[in-house]
Design a protein around this motif. Structure first.
Motif, short mmCIF file in Angstrom:
data_model
loop_
_atom_site.label_atom_id
_atom_site.label_comp_id
_atom_site.label_asym_id
_atom_site.label_seq_id
_atom_site.Cartn_x
_atom_site.Cartn_y
_atom_site.Cartn_z
N GLN A 283 0.86 -1.19 0.00
CA GLN A 283 0.00 0.00 0.00
C GLN A 283 0.89 1.23 0.00
O GLN A 283 1.98 1.22 0.57
N GLU B 216 0.48 5.59 0.42
CA GLU B 216 -0.36 6.76 0.69
C GLU B 216 0.52 8.00 0.72
O GLU B 216 1.56 8.00 1.38
N TYR B 217 0.11 9.02 0.00
CA TYR B 217 0.83 10.29 -0.02
C TYR B 217 -0.20 11.41 0.07
O TYR B 217 -0.48 12.08 -0.92
N PRO B 218 -0.79 11.60 1.25
CA PRO B 218 -1.84 12.62 1.40
C PRO B 218 -1.34 14.04 1.17
O PRO B 218 -2.06 14.88 0.69
N ASN C 268 4.34 10.73 3.81
CA ASN C 268 4.13 9.61 2.90
C ASN C 268 4.21 8.33 3.71
O ASN C 268 5.06 8.19 4.59
#
Length: 161
Positions: free
Chosen positions: A84, A86-88, A93
């Motif tokens: 998985q 994720e880099y909001p 990150n």
């Protein structure tokens, strides 16, 4: 019976009909499962790969293939996969990584900006991960780099023409 049958064991009976002996071999299933888990050093090496290749990512930038879920890469004699990603925002990150053969046991690699690009140690999230030869891929902003004499002249000529 001489001993009870254990899960994951193999009973072997040896000897003659008068003098029988039962030997129980126990397969150490837990030890086998533990052996396939990534070591602390392997987790750290895999997270260092992410640290070095995937910095300051966000939905506003093009995400490199190396940083996307599904990417497979080597680190410290093992093969890892980004399970998985994720880099909001550019300051945070997060990756869930798995070692080939140990997919049921993912570990976290969380990276963040705190004046520079850091990752938490996946084996102890309270500590900063130390990567040998860590490099920051994002170049220094142009305002901090003085143009060469030739660049200044070329820029002036463009403005003149």
């Amino acid at each position: 019976t001489l001993c009870s049958r254990l899960p994951g064991s193999l009973d072997i009976v040896v000897g003659s009909a008068m003098n029988r002996c039962r030997v129980t071999l126990v397969c150490a299933a837990a030890a086998v499962a533990t052996a396939s888990q990534p070591s602390n050093e392997q987790q750290q090496a895999a997270c260092c790969v992410m640290h070095d290749k995937c910095q300051w990512l966000s939905p506003a930038v093009t995400i490199p293939e190396d940083c996307k879920a599904g990417h497979v890469f080597p680190a410290l004699n093992a093969t890892f996969k980004v399970a998985q990603a994720e880099y909001p925002d550019t300051d945070s990150n997060h990756y869930s990584l798995v070692m080939e053969g140990s997919e049921a046991q993912p570990f976290d690699c969380s990276c963040f900006d705190h004046g520079a690009w850091f990752c938490s140690d996946p084996t102890d999230r309270r500590k900063e991960l130390t990567c040998p030869g860590a490099v920051q891929l994002v170049s220094t902003p142009a305002a901090k780099i003085a143009p060469s004499q030739e660049q200044q002249q070329a820029a002036c000529c463009v403005m003149h023409d």
